[in-house]
Design an enzyme around this catalytic site. Structure first.
Site, PDB file in Angstrom:
ATOM      1  N   HIS A 129      90.239  24.905-134.037  1.00 59.42           N
ATOM      2  CA  HIS A 129      90.211  26.220-134.688  1.00 59.42           C
ATOM      3  C   HIS A 129      88.895  27.007-134.591  1.00 59.42           C
ATOM      4  CE1 HIS A 129      89.121  23.697-138.342  1.00 59.42           C
ATOM      5  NE2 HIS A 129      88.189  24.627-138.402  1.00 59.42           N
ATOM      6  N   ASP A 166      84.007  20.456-138.128  1.00 57.23           N
ATOM      7  CA  ASP A 166      84.524  21.281-137.042  1.00 57.23           C
ATOM      8  C   ASP A 166      84.306  20.529-135.738  1.00 57.23           C
ATOM      9  OD1 ASP A 166      85.502  23.734-138.334  1.00 57.23           O
ATOM     10  OD2 ASP A 166      83.482  23.794-139.132  1.00 57.23           O
ATOM     11  N   ASP A 224      91.117  25.341-142.757  1.00 57.44           N
ATOM     12  CA  ASP A 224      90.187  26.337-142.211  1.00 57.44           C
ATOM     13  C   ASP A 224      90.716  27.022-140.963  1.00 57.44           C
ATOM     14  OD1 ASP A 224      87.791  27.729-141.968  1.00 57.44           O
ATOM     15  OD2 ASP A 224      86.885  26.203-140.699  1.00 57.44           O
TER      16      ASP A 224
HETATM   17 ZN   LIG Z   1      86.515  24.637-139.685  1.00 55.54          ZN
END
Ligand SMILES: [Zn+2]
Length: 1058
Positions: free
Chosen positions: A582, A267, A377
């Site tokens: 995201h 991430d 995701d």
């Molecule tokens: Zn993610």
């Protein structure tokens, strides 16, 4: 003689105990795993230097510092700090000829560096399942080893940051203990047997009980344990012979084929800031380089061009090594986009830029573009993505997030996803329902069971590897996959490029099903609203960049030495795209991340505004620009492609401008700009009285306040609610009898777990209606009438609303200034219209989607909160009302009530999410005709893109050039919108014009251009593939035009040659 007793459950437990590193570790397989181990002086000497505060110094800086001697047990801290450890290793002579490893466990994350400054491998300390603390110091130690030096960059954060219960706000006072620093030699046969037993154990868990292979796995494991003696290493060989027989049984021809691909989903920011991500990338990918060397069959995929760009800038040596591995095909750049973005909030142009920037980066640095759009995701997938993916030169899509749906199970695994315009992409959702799988046998077995389309295609993708700093796949996963390539009882496993999987499906699949329209995610519905400021900044950045590019193209073409700022615009788009990650724009990151994103947006907004101003000055420059204080008139520019008549508000110059009306709230001079050409300019004389019938406001006998113009009459109660809204053109009452509009409700907002992420359906049942305590008349016309409404909310919040109506439009506006201090509450505003429709229309990227206004089925019910861009609309035959916004995305329509979610107050992972001052606007826009016959799309643009204005001296500026024909225009097709004008990415002087069909019908549009163009082609979003179109010259020097045909919701990019 040993044989299997028929007490399978006991035998299964026996195997578990034999594999466990607990009570019996000195008598089971763990007793054999290492043949030698040393620690402490003289073999392992450690010294440390701690960086200041939260600084993350470079290797070069760190190694020059003074280091202090430490021992195991040393504490690193506090949270987010960095500590450099210098480890001086003296390998004992008895390790000669063996592979020697350092086990280094700081209980947090770390990077191993060579003494020369090469980033070698990441460490994930602690006792989680992603523990990775082994580093190979040498594959073969010499008989007389000299001292070796390594550096370990210890980062005081865990894999998932520093919060409690995973998503809790970070604990800023945590420290981490150095648990282990040992030199070890592995017992190779013991590890081989360990991995065999591990698979047997997993097969026993995953296979149907009492199937032949289940019994065979159990008896094989039992026989190995019976043969094992911790004190006799030859029994390991015996064990391996037993297991070889089991693994020698091959699978049949019809066996399911798994294409396995390693990955380490990082991430880009989440429970840690961007700067830590930069190190997580280096740690994870360096780790993988080592594994790719040791396992030649292994394939690893990494996405997000931004992450590669960071690596290139900060770790050039590592980037070069990765490029080499990309050339061999083992390291696979994937995904197409700049980052793995949210697909709800970003505009159509933003999604386009994600692909444009990403694909161009991949091509420039690695020689080719990606075919797979990779987004495992993200919280829902826009119905325009198939078209954008196709236009970006890709054709496959991968995700798995819909497996998290909390109401309906998504029914397909491999299918054709058909977008709004009919474009289709071959889509696969990994049946293992994860992108961080563990390469276990039982997971592979489950993955086949969960595949919903095996009737059409007998293969699947399997993404394994720890994410977010877990470093991706580990040695154990690769050892297991190697053993599971072709074993009876398991699907066949092949490590492969994802392209190979998709190409195989394309060739072999029969009759794949299709899914039409958006892939709505039935969870995380709060992410349309959380972190309100970030969403507003994104909206502002999108429109500012739009204006900047359009105006810069025009300014350049007018030949006043204006240089199109390509490099800077690209930099700003990269930053805007970065914050669309995201977990950033959805509002699901920690507070630190929003400090980062605020700084990024400040840069984007400030830089873009300054460059836009330069373009405007260049455009207006020849028109007698004077000091603002000497202004006698206003020049306005319209960056939408249609003519507009609007009230312009000029702050600060009311006295000398002598305008018809001065707005009370900010003393802005108000004037009417009439029919400003699309993509054009106009001079406005402030003293000229408008022709418009004046707007008025009065208080009626019942204590209500009425705002009234030529088009509508809006009646507000003393509680601030819209109790009547009449279209005066048809005398139609729009508010359903007994109901109201502008109804503010404060709902409970306690989700099941994912705090910042989720609005839950049950919270709709629990609310209080908040009401105004004071309604005051502010502006009384003739151009603008307004009232101020004071509304106390909840325990300690309050809102000031300025509700206004102009003389020239039926649009009723609500400007809100909220002091927000709630705890797990959500504020919504609702309007109940006398309109009946089974569906409402919501703006999405480059178009609209329709969603139900009822809850007939669970699929309808799941959409109790949905995402929309600048508007949503409720229309029936002949009439409709749109609810517009300037920065909100969460809508809900039930029966005749349309609501907009204004603010939330989650406490995790950001303890202060959305607290304090919040400003935003919404508006209602009634229209005759249904949505398809309306101008709602254009109205929503106008609500978001004000006319640009510049004070001028009327005399000097009264040039006929001021009312010249528009620089760009679209005629003969009211359903086609010009969305972007820009310079091409390849640096040429051509002009890119992007348009789309906005309402869902065919069109044949005439696109005219007034600045130099010699020819035109229709291209894709990559600005390359081209179909020639005919460019005609217009009469009277009005420029050139081209007729372009559109399919419903088609995105068309035109490239005009200079
Ligand atoms: Zn993610």
């Amino acid at each position: 003689m040993s044989y299997l007793q028929k007490h399978p459950d006991v035998t299964k437990s026996r195997l578990n105990t034999f594999m466990s590193n607990g009570q019996f570790k000195k008598a089971n397989i763990h007793a054999s795993l290492y043949e030698s181990r040393v620690n402490g002086l003289p073999h392992v000497q450690m010294e440390v230097w701690a960086a200041d505060g939260q600084e993350r110094p470079t290797f070069e800086h760190a190694v020059k510092q003074e280091f202090q001697l430490i021992e195991v047990g040393h504490s690193f801290g506090l949270s987010w700090s960095t500590h450099w450890v210098r480890a001086t290793l003296q390998i004992p002579s008895e390790f000669a000829g063996k592979e020697v490893r350092l086990i280094f466990d700081p209980s947090c994350e770390a990077m191993v560096w060579s003494a020369e400054g090469q980033a070698l491998q990441g460490i994930t300390g602690g006792n989680g399942q992603d523990r990775r603390v082994n580093f190979v110091v040498t594959k073969k130690a010499k008989a007389s080893e000299t001292k070796r030096v390594l550096y370990l960059e210890v980062a005081c954060n865990g894999m998932f940051g520093l919060g409690d219960y995973l998503i809790g706000p970070p604990d800023e006072n945590r420290s981490f203990t150095l648990n282990t620093a040992d030199l070890v030699v592995k017992q190779v046969d013991a590890w081989a047997l360990y991995y065999d037993l591990d698979i047997l154990k997993q097969m026993i868990e995953g296979l149907p009980k009492d199937s032949p292979r289940w019994w065979q796995a159990l008896s094989t494991a039992n026989a190995i344990i019976n043969a094992y003696d911790a004190k006799d290493s030859t029994t390991l060989t015996t064990g391996l012979e037993i297991s070889r027989k089991f693994f020698g049984a091959k699978s049949g021809d019809a066996t399911h084929q798994v294409f396995a691909i390693g990955n380490c989903h990082i991430d880009t920011a989440w429970l840690w800031p961007y700067d830590e991500t930069k190190r997580k990338i280096a740690r994870s990918w360096s780790t993988q380089l080592d594994l790719l060397d040791r396992f030649p069959e292994y394939r690893f995929a990494a996405s997000q061009a931004q992450q590669f760009e960071w690596l290139k800038e900060l770790y050039p040596g590592l980037f070069a090594r990765i490029k080499d591995k990309i050339k061999t095909g083992q390291f696979i750049p994937i995904g197409c986009t700049w980052i793995e973005m949210d697909c709800n909030v970003p505009s159509g142009e933003s999604l386009t830029r994600q692909f444009l920037l990403g694909q161009r980066f991949f091509e420039e640095h690695f020689g080719e573009r990606c075919l797979v759009f990779w987004l495992p995701d993200t919280f829902g997938y826009s119905s325009q993505l198939p078209q954008i993916v196709r236009q970006a030169g890709a054709k496959y899509f991968f995700t798995q997030k819909l497996s998290w749906n909390n109401i309906n199970k998504f029914p397909h695994t491999t299918f054709n996803w058909v977008g709004l315009d009919g474009s289709s992409v071959l889509t696969h959702m990994a049946p293992a329902e994860t992108y961080t799988a563990n390469a276990t046998a039982n997971q592979l077995i489950e993955s086949v069971k969960k595949h919903k389309d095996v009737a059409y295609t007998n293969e699947s993708l399997y993404l394994y590897g720890h994410g977010d700093g877990g470093g991706g796949p580990n040695e154990g996963m690769l050892e297991r996959l190697r053993r599971m390539e072709d074993v009876d009882g398991l699907p066949r496993v092949k490590q492969a490029h994802p392209n190979e999987f998709y190409e195989h499906v394309e060739k072999t699949a029969k009759d794949l099903v299709s899914w039409r329209g958006e892939l709505y995610f039935e969870l995380h519905r709060g992410t349309y609203t959380s972190q309100a400021k970030t969403k507003k900044q994104n909206r502002q950045a999108e429109f500012l960049l739009r204006d900047l590019e359009l105006l810069s193209v025009v300014a350049r073409s007018l030949g006043k030495n204006f240089v199109y700022p390509s490099k800077e615009i690209t930099r700003l788009w990269k930053l805007a795209c970065l914050n669309q990650f995201h977990d950033v724009i959805p509002g699901s990151s920690i507070e630190m991340v929003y400090k980062d994103s605020d700084a990024i947006y400040a840069d984007v907004l400030k830089s873009a505004a300054a460059m836009k101003q330069e373009a405007v000055v260049s455009l207006f420059g020849g028109m007698g620009l004077t000091l603002a204080s000497e202004a006698t008139g206003i020049l306005v520019a319209n960056t939408t492609s249609w003519p507009r008549t609007e009230i312009v508000a000029v702050p600060g110059l009311s006295a000398q401008l002598g305008a018809q009306q001065v707005r009370k709230q900010d003393q802005a001079a108000l004037m009417v700009a009439t029919t400003v050409p699309g993509c054009g300019l106009q001079l406005v004389n402030p003293t000229k009285t408008a022709d418009a019938v004046p707007v008025s406001v009065h208080r009626d006998k019942g204590g209500c306040v009425v705002l009234e113009n030529l088009y509508v009459a809006a009646r507000f109660s003393a509680e601030g609610q819209l109790v009547s809204f009449i279209d005066r053109r048809t005398e139609r009452e729009l508010v359903l009898k007994g109901q109201s509009g502008n109804v503010l409700r404060l709902h409970d907002d306690v989700p099941i777990f994912w705090d910042a992420w989720d609005i839950e359906i049950y919270n709709l049942e629990k609310f209080t209606t908040v009401k105004a305590t004071k309604v005051t008349i502010v502006d009384e016309g003739p151009l603008l009438a307004s009232i101020s409404v004071e509304i106390p909310i909840g325990e300690g919040s309050k809102m000031l609303q300025i509700i206004s109506l102009s003389a020239i439009s039926p649009r009723l506006e609500f400007a809100c200034d909220v002091d927000w201090h709630e705890n797990h509450k959500c504020l919504k505003v609702g309007f109940s219209w006398d309109i009946r429709s089974d569906f409402a229309t919501y703006e999405t990227q480059y178009g609209v989607v329709q969603r139900p206004t009822h809850r007939n089925t669970t699929w309808d019910m799941a959409k109790f909160e949905v995402c929309a861009h600048k508007f949503a609309d409720l229309s029936e035959y002949g009439y409709g009302v749109a609810l517009l916004n300037d920065s909100k995305y969460g809508y809900a329509t039930l029966e005749n009530t349309m609501a907009l979610t204004l603010l939330r107050s989650p406490k995790s992972p950001d303890a202060h999410c959305d607290m304090g001052q919040q400003t935003f606007r919404y508006a209602v826009f009634p229209h005759q005709g249904s949505f398809n016959e309306s101008k709602v799309v254009q109205e929503a643009y106008q609500f978001n893109v004000p006319l640009i204005q510049m004070p001028v001296d009327m005399k000097a500026a009264s040039s006929s050039a001021m009312t010249a024909a528009p620089y760009f225009s679209v005629t003969a097709a009211p359903n086609v919108v010009l969305d972007a004008v820009k310079a091409p990415e390849d640096g040429s002087h051509d002009i890119i014009v992007r348009l789309y069909e906005a309402y869902g019908g065919h069109a044949s549009a005439t696109v005219s251009i007034k600045i130099g163009a010699s020819s035109v082609v229709k291209t894709d979003i990559m600005e390359e593939r081209a179909d020639n179109l005919e460019l005609r010259t217009l009469a009277n020097g009005a420029g050139k035009s081209v007729v372009v045909d559109f399919k419903p919701f088609e995105i068309v990019t035109l490239r005009f040659a200079a």
